[in-house]
Design a protein around this motif. Sequence first.
Motif, PDB file in Angstrom:
ATOM      1  N   LYS A 685      12.082-134.275 -10.947  1.00 59.31           N
ATOM      2  CA  LYS A 685      10.803-134.622 -10.339  1.00 59.31           C
ATOM      3  C   LYS A 685       9.680-134.515 -11.373  1.00 59.31           C
ATOM      4  N   GLN A 686       8.797-135.520 -11.375  1.00 55.25           N
ATOM      5  CA  GLN A 686       7.681-135.513 -12.326  1.00 55.25           C
ATOM      6  C   GLN A 686       6.702-134.398 -11.955  1.00 55.25           C
ATOM      7  N   ASP A 687       6.397-133.600 -12.950  1.00 52.85           N
ATOM      8  CA  ASP A 687       5.512-132.451 -12.721  1.00 52.85           C
ATOM      9  C   ASP A 687       4.816-132.133 -14.034  1.00 52.85           C
ATOM     10  N   ILE A 688       3.529-132.481 -14.125  1.00 51.56           N
ATOM     11  CA  ILE A 688       2.780-132.268 -15.363  1.00 51.56           C
ATOM     12  C   ILE A 688       2.617-130.785 -15.654  1.00 51.56           C
ATOM     13  N   HIS A 689       2.481-129.985 -14.628  1.00 54.73           N
ATOM     14  CA  HIS A 689       2.298-128.546 -14.836  1.00 54.73           C
ATOM     15  C   HIS A 689       3.565-127.917 -15.419  1.00 54.73           C
ATOM     16  N   LEU A 690       4.742-128.291 -14.910  1.00 52.36           N
ATOM     17  CA  LEU A 690       5.995-127.791 -15.481  1.00 52.36           C
ATOM     18  C   LEU A 690       6.206-128.327 -16.898  1.00 52.36           C
ATOM     19  N   ALA A 691       5.767-129.560 -17.129  1.00 50.20           N
ATOM     20  CA  ALA A 691       5.873-130.112 -18.482  1.00 50.20           C
ATOM     21  C   ALA A 691       5.074-129.263 -19.465  1.00 50.20           C
ATOM     22  N   LYS A 692       3.839-128.930 -19.094  1.00 53.19           N
ATOM     23  CA  LYS A 692       3.020-128.082 -19.969  1.00 53.19           C
ATOM     24  C   LYS A 692       3.664-126.713 -20.162  1.00 53.19           C
ATOM     25  N   ARG A 693       4.271-126.175 -19.112  1.00 54.99           N
ATOM     26  CA  ARG A 693       4.911-124.869 -19.222  1.00 54.99           C
ATOM     27  C   ARG A 693       6.047-124.892 -20.237  1.00 54.99           C
ATOM     28  N   PHE A 694       6.882-125.941 -20.174  1.00 55.21           N
ATOM     29  CA  PHE A 694       8.004-126.017 -21.119  1.00 55.21           C
ATOM     30  C   PHE A 694       7.506-126.285 -22.536  1.00 55.21           C
ATOM     31  N   TYR A 695       6.444-127.078 -22.679  1.00 56.07           N
ATOM     32  CA  TYR A 695       5.869-127.283 -24.009  1.00 56.07           C
ATOM     33  C   TYR A 695       5.375-125.956 -24.592  1.00 56.07           C
ATOM     34  N   ASP A 696       4.697-125.173 -23.783  1.00 57.26           N
ATOM     35  CA  ASP A 696       4.210-123.867 -24.251  1.00 57.26           C
ATOM     36  C   ASP A 696       5.368-122.943 -24.615  1.00 57.26           C
ATOM     37  N   MET A 697       6.427-122.958 -23.818  1.00 54.55           N
ATOM     38  CA  MET A 697       7.598-122.130 -24.114  1.00 54.55           C
ATOM     39  C   MET A 697       8.239-122.546 -25.435  1.00 54.55           C
ATOM     40  N   ALA A 698       8.283-123.845 -25.713  1.00 57.42           N
ATOM     41  CA  ALA A 698       8.845-124.326 -26.973  1.00 57.42           C
ATOM     42  C   ALA A 698       8.021-123.842 -28.158  1.00 57.42           C
ATOM     43  N   ALA A 699       6.682-123.873 -28.020  1.00 53.48           N
ATOM     44  CA  ALA A 699       5.820-123.401 -29.108  1.00 53.48           C
ATOM     45  C   ALA A 699       6.000-121.910 -29.351  1.00 53.48           C
ATOM     46  N   GLU A 700       6.225-121.147 -28.286  1.00 48.19           N
ATOM     47  CA  GLU A 700       6.443-119.711 -28.447  1.00 48.19           C
ATOM     48  C   GLU A 700       7.814-119.414 -29.037  1.00 48.19           C
ATOM     49  N   ALA A 701       8.808-120.247 -28.751  1.00 45.23           N
ATOM     50  CA  ALA A 701      10.181-119.983 -29.204  1.00 45.23           C
ATOM     51  C   ALA A 701      10.369-120.257 -30.679  1.00 45.23           C
ATOM     52  N   SER A 702       9.619-121.195 -31.234  1.00 44.36           N
ATOM     53  CA  SER A 702       9.814-121.549 -32.646  1.00 44.36           C
ATOM     54  C   SER A 702       8.490-121.995 -33.261  1.00 44.36           C
ATOM     55  N   PRO A 703       8.132-121.461 -34.421  1.00 46.52           N
ATOM     56  CA  PRO A 703       6.905-121.925 -35.095  1.00 46.52           C
ATOM     57  C   PRO A 703       6.981-123.393 -35.496  1.00 46.52           C
ATOM     58  N   ASP A 704       8.195-123.898 -35.756  1.00 43.89           N
ATOM     59  CA  ASP A 704       8.335-125.296 -36.157  1.00 43.89           C
ATOM     60  C   ASP A 704       7.961-126.254 -35.030  1.00 43.89           C
ATOM     61  N   ALA A 705       7.965-125.768 -33.799  1.00 44.44           N
ATOM     62  CA  ALA A 705       7.667-126.641 -32.662  1.00 44.44           C
ATOM     63  C   ALA A 705       6.187-126.716 -32.339  1.00 44.44           C
ATOM     64  N   GLN A 706       5.347-125.961 -33.036  1.00 48.85           N
ATOM     65  CA  GLN A 706       3.939-125.886 -32.656  1.00 48.85           C
ATOM     66  C   GLN A 706       3.206-127.208 -32.881  1.00 48.85           C
ATOM     67  N   VAL A 707       3.485-127.900 -33.968  1.00 49.26           N
ATOM     68  CA  VAL A 707       2.800-129.173 -34.239  1.00 49.26           C
ATOM     69  C   VAL A 707       3.195-130.239 -33.225  1.00 49.26           C
ATOM     70  N   PRO A 708       4.507-130.496 -33.014  1.00 46.43           N
ATOM     71  CA  PRO A 708       4.831-131.503 -31.980  1.00 46.43           C
ATOM     72  C   PRO A 708       4.363-131.089 -30.589  1.00 46.43           C
ATOM     73  N   VAL A 709       4.355-129.791 -30.301  1.00 46.49           N
ATOM     74  CA  VAL A 709       3.868-129.343 -28.993  1.00 46.49           C
ATOM     75  C   VAL A 709       2.376-129.621 -28.867  1.00 46.49           C
ATOM     76  N   PHE A 710       1.609-129.393 -29.932  1.00 46.42           N
ATOM     77  CA  PHE A 710       0.163-129.671 -29.894  1.00 46.42           C
ATOM     78  C   PHE A 710      -0.091-131.151 -29.614  1.00 46.42           C
ATOM     79  N   LEU A 711       0.634-132.023 -30.309  1.00 49.19           N
ATOM     80  CA  LEU A 711       0.469-133.454 -30.079  1.00 49.19           C
ATOM     81  C   LEU A 711       0.874-133.834 -28.656  1.00 49.19           C
ATOM     82  N   ALA A 712       1.969-133.247 -28.175  1.00 46.32           N
ATOM     83  CA  ALA A 712       2.410-133.555 -26.816  1.00 46.32           C
ATOM     84  C   ALA A 712       1.403-133.079 -25.788  1.00 46.32           C
ATOM     85  N   LEU A 713       0.802-131.899 -26.028  1.00 49.26           N
ATOM     86  CA  LEU A 713      -0.197-131.387 -25.097  1.00 49.26           C
ATOM     87  C   LEU A 713      -1.463-132.239 -25.124  1.00 49.26           C
TER      88      LEU A 713
END
Length: 873
Positions: A685-713
Motif C-alpha cells: 500500500k502506498q504510504d508516504i509516511h512509511l516511505a519516509k520512515r524507511f528512508y530515515d532508517m536506511a540513513a541511520e543504518a549506514s553512512p553511505d546511504a545518507q546522500v541517496p536518502v537526502f535526495l529521496a527525501l
Amino acid sequence: MWLKCKMRSSGKTWILLVLAMVVTLEVTADVDPETNEVPDAGSSQYFNDQNTEEDEVPVGSRVVAGHSVSPKEAPPTTDERHIEEGMTDRGVENEAEGIEKEDLPNQPPPADAKIKEVPVVIGGTASGEPCLFPFLFLGKEYSDCTTDGRGDGRLWCATTYDYEHDKKWGFCETEDQAEQRRLAEEAEEQYQATLKLINSTSRKSQKKELYEKLLKVAGMGHTKAMEKVAYAMLFGDYLPQNVPHAKELFEKLALEGSPKAQTALGFLYAAGLGVNSSQAKALVYYTFGALGGNLVAHMILGYRYWGGVGVPQSCESALTHYRLVANHVASDVSLTGGSAVQRIRLLDELENPGSPSVMLEEDLIQYYQFLAEKGDVQAQVGLGQLHLHGGRGVEQNHQRAYEYFNQAANAGNTHAMAFLGKMYSEGSEFLPQNNETALHYFKKASEQGNPVGQSGLGMAYLYGRGVPVNYDLALKYFQKAAEQGWVDGQLQLGTMYYNGIGVKRDYKQALKFFNLASQAGHILAFYNLAQMHATGTGVMRSCHTAVELFKNVCERGRWSERLMAAYGGFKEGDMDSALVQYLLLAEQGYEVAQSNVAFILDQKQSRIFSENETYPRALLHWTRAAAQGYTVARIKLGDYHFYGYGTDVDYETAVIHYRLASEQQHSAQAMFNLGYMHEKGLGIKQDIHLAKRFYDMAAEASPDAQVPVFLALCKLGLVYTLEYLQDLNLKELVSQVDLDQLLGPEWDLYLMTVIALLLGTVIAYRQRQHQAIPREYPEKTRPANFKHPLFRCPDMTPSISVPTSVEMVKPADIKVIAALGDSLTSLFSVENFVHYMSVSLEMLMNEVTKDFKALLRYKPTQIMVMILLSGLG
C-alpha cells in the motif's frame, strides 16, 4: 524452469533404489592411505595438485576422532588433539549423569578377511592343478605367484610345497593376461613418475607439459590417470577445458565402478553441464559415489539433506554425512594448523575496488622480502607464518618458512623460536621430526613468556614428547598460554577438562575453552564443539548446531584449495573455468561459491550456458546463498523479482525479500528499497509516511546511504507538497479572495509605500557606509589610447525614446530613475515622502507625450520595483 525435473516411472524406481541404499549406508569410515595419490597429504606438494576432491574413504571401517591419555596407557602419537568419543572408563559416569553417548572403539575393528582365490595353473608340468601357497623355491617361501626364475616376466607357482624336489609348476596367467599386466605395470610406473614431477613443481608451464604426458598414460587405460585427466578437462586445469570429453571419460570410469567418476557425473547432472539437468540422476550418482567412499559426495549429500535440495530436509541425515567428512578433515589437522582458507567474494571486489584484498600483491610480498633480507625481524616472522600455513596468494612452503623463522630466531625473536619448535615437533618432508630440538626451542620461547612456546611445552608434557608425561606441568603451561589468549592453549585445556586428564572432568569448562578457541577460528575447536552438540555432552543436544559446526569443519578440507584456483581463473579472464570450479564448490555447500556463481552468471561473463539460462541459474544460486544468511544475496533476490530477471515480475515477493534483509540483517539498501516501494505503492500500500520512515532508517543504518536518502527525501517532500497543493485547489481559493475587500481599495499604494521605505533605508545605509570608509584609489597608469582586446565599456547613453519593454531598458534609464529616488530621499522628510511620491507620479504621467504612451502599461508597483532594484544595484 530448467531446475525442475519431472520424474516418470523410471525416475521413481531410481529414487526407491536410492532410498534403499541410503537406509543401508553405514557412513562411518576412515581414510585409506592407498586411495591417496600423494603419500604426504600435509606437504606443500599435495596442495599444488588441484584435484584434491578425489579423496576417498573405504566403507566399513569406523572413525576414531582422537585418543585420550590415561596414566596407565602409553601416550598416542597421532590424532592427539581430538576428543575421544568412546573412552572405556567413562561409561559408569555417563550412566550416572544420564547422558547418552556414542561408544566408539579405541581402534578400528579388523576388516573381515577375504578368502583368497587360488589360481589354477596353465601349462607347465601340472596344468589344471591349483597352486599351493606357500611353496618353496630356492630356499625361499612364496605366498603368491612370482616371476622369480623367469626371464619373460610371466607369473608362475608350484602345485606342491617343494618345487626343487617335485618340479610341479604352471603359469598363473595366459600370455594375453601377462601382456596386459606388463602394460598396466608400465602405465603405473609412468603415472607415478609423472605425478611426482607434477607435485614437485609450481610452474604452470611445466605442469601443462606434464599433464600432456598424463594424457598419454590415460590413453593406456590407467584408471587414476584417466580420473585426473577427466577432472583437468572439466575444470580447465593445465589442459584445455572440454566438458563433453570429460563426460565421456567419467561415464567410462563410472562403468568400472570409480566413485570419483560417479560423483563427477552427479555434479554434471546437477549443474546441467553437457547434459540436461536432472536432480534425480544427480542424487543417484552422488549416492553411488558416497557408497564408494568419496568424501566430496558425502559432503554434497550432507548439504542437500541440510538444505532440502532435491531431497526431503533431514537434519539427522545431514549430520551423518557431515560428521564422516569432518572426522577425516580433523584427522588431517596438524600441530601447525594446516593451510588457510581464502573466501573471496567477486561482488565485493566489484563494488569496493579500493578495499584491501585478501590477496597480497606481488609488489607487497617483494617489499616484505626486501625488509626480511635487511634484517627486519617482524617481516621475517610474518613471511615465515605466511609460508608455513599458505594463503593470501602464497603457496605453502615449509622450507622457506623454516629459513625465515631461523633468521628471526637467531635475532632473538621468541615467536620464531616457538614456531620452529612446532615445525620440529610436527615434522615434514623438508624437516624431519625431532622432539629434542622442538623441546629446546619451546623452552627458550617459554622462558621469555611466549604463549606459543608455553603451549608447545604443554603438548610435550601431555604426550611425552622428549620428556616424561606430566599432566600437572602440561596443565600449568596450557593455562599460562590460555591466559595470554593463545588458541592452542585454550583448545588443549578444553581437551583436558573434557577427558579428565590431570583434572576432574568438567564439561562446562571444556565447553568454555572450546568456545574461546573457536572464536579464534581453530578448526579442532569447531570439531569438538560439534561432537558435544551432536551427542549432548555438557550441553542440550542440538542437531542443527552440530550440523553447522561440522559443516564449518568440512569446508576447511583440502578441497577448499579450489576456491583460490577458481579465483585465479577469474582474475586471468578464464570465466568458464572459474564458473565450473565455483559450481562444484557451490554443490558442496560453500556459500561464497554460490554467490560467486550467481555473480558470474548475473554479469553474463560465461559462455557455457545460453543467454536465456543465465538469469534463472543465477536466481537459483542467489536463493541458496541467501538461505545461508548472505544479505546481498537476499537483496538480489528482491531485485530479480522486482525487475523480472529469471522469473516473472512479482512486487509482493520482492517486498518479502527486502523485508527479510531489513529485519534480519538490518540492511540499509533493503530499507531504502522498501521506502521506495512504499512511496510508489509497488507490491504494498502506498504510504508516504512509511516511505519516509524507511528512508530515515536506511540513513541511520549506514553512512553511505545518507546522500541517496537526502535526495529521496527531497523528492518525497516535493511530491508531498504538490499533492497537498493539488488537494487544496489553489486556483479556486485565489479566485475567491478579493484583495480590495481584504486590504482596501488603495492596497497597491500601501505596497508601494512599503517598498519605497525599504528602498530609502537601503540607500541611506549604503551612503553611511561610503562616508564611514573612505577609499583611496591608485592613479591610473594606463595610456589614454589603451583599448582592452577582449572587453568593452558598457553603453551609458540613455534611450532616445521611452522603452516599450523591459528588455529595451538601458542602464542609463535605470540611473535616471535612481537619481530621482536619491533626490527625493535627500530633499524631503519621511512624513512628506508618500505624498510627494503620489504627486510626482501624477505629474510624471501628465507630462508624458503621446509618443510615450507605452509607459502607461506599467503599474505603479512595477515602477517602484525598478526603483528598488536600482537602489540595490
